[in-house]
Scaffold this active site. Structure first.
Site, PDB file in Angstrom:
ATOM      1  N   VAL A  11      47.352  46.013 -49.035  1.00 14.56           N
ATOM      2  CA  VAL A  11      47.533  45.882 -50.479  1.00 14.56           C
ATOM      3  C   VAL A  11      48.046  47.224 -50.974  1.00 14.56           C
ATOM      4  O   VAL A  11      47.900  48.242 -50.302  1.00 14.56           O
ATOM      5  CB  VAL A  11      46.227  45.477 -51.217  1.00 14.56           C
ATOM      6  CG1 VAL A  11      45.839  44.049 -50.870  1.00 14.56           C
ATOM      7  CG2 VAL A  11      45.103  46.438 -50.912  1.00 14.56           C
ATOM      8  N   SER A  12      48.650  47.217 -52.142  1.00 13.12           N
ATOM      9  CA  SER A  12      49.322  48.428 -52.622  1.00 13.12           C
ATOM     10  C   SER A  12      48.407  49.450 -53.274  1.00 13.12           C
ATOM     11  O   SER A  12      48.670  50.641 -53.224  1.00 13.12           O
ATOM     12  CB  SER A  12      50.422  48.051 -53.614  1.00 13.12           C
ATOM     13  OG  SER A  12      51.378  47.242 -52.978  1.00 13.12           O
TER      14      SER A  12
END
Length: 183
Positions: A11-12
């Protein structure tokens, strides 16, 4: 001999959750999953991805939920796929018909890579447009300073050197010099 099935989840940002990806990868048969909270716009600094790529062996498979979890640019995606192919490792996705061990899977992968890069470019364009609009309306003034410039100047006026100021404030010496040059 069948190789190992490795999962990779990403995930970012730190406030996003990896649980859904990890559950999907476990359900697909992954017993080892490398996960990280890093931007996908570059492979730099993605230590878990590097560890996974270094660890895989001929006959293994790397599994992701979607290809954008692996890379956001065609260049990065291509480099990762080439590295895996050189090692004899396949790449598959649980939510997309990607399987680099087949010609159709490789073609679909390349198409998705183009769309992922396009999506990233469009998002960046929209973000820059929003910032420009906010600046024009006087709403956006940039991020708040992370260094108390008044404290740096006060310490300098008291005879502290740049190294001592940096140590006292927990900042870099270059930051001290930048503040002192702004006088």
């Amino acid at each position: 001999m069948t190789g190992q099935l490795y999962g990779y989840a990403r995930v970012s940002t730190s406030d996003q959750d990896l649980a859904i990806q990890e559950a999907a990868l476990r359900a697909a048969g992954c017993t080892i999953i490398r996960a990280e909270k890093k931007s996908g716009t570059t492979t730099g600094g993605r230590d878990e991805l590097r560890t996974l790529l270094d660890f895989t062996r001929r006959g293994d498979t790397v599994l992701v939920t979607r290809i954008d979890r692996l890379a956001r640019s065609i260049a990065d995606l291509d480099a990762i796929v080439k590295e895996l192919e050189a090692r004899g490792v396949a790449l598959k996705a649980t939510e997309q018909p990607i399987d680099t061990s087949s010609a159709a899977g490789r073609a679909f992968l390349q198409m998705l890579g183009v769309f992922a890069e396009f999506e990233t470019a469009i998002r960046k364009e929209r973000q820059l447009e929003g910032i420009a609009k906010a600046k024009a309306e006087g709403v956006y003034k940039g991020r708040k300073p992370s260094i108390d410039t008044d404290q740096v100047r006060a310490l300098a006026a008291s005879g502290f050197g740049a190294s001592e100021i940096a140590r006292t404030m927990g900042i870099g010496r270059a930051s001290v010099y930048r503040v002192m040059q702004q006088r």
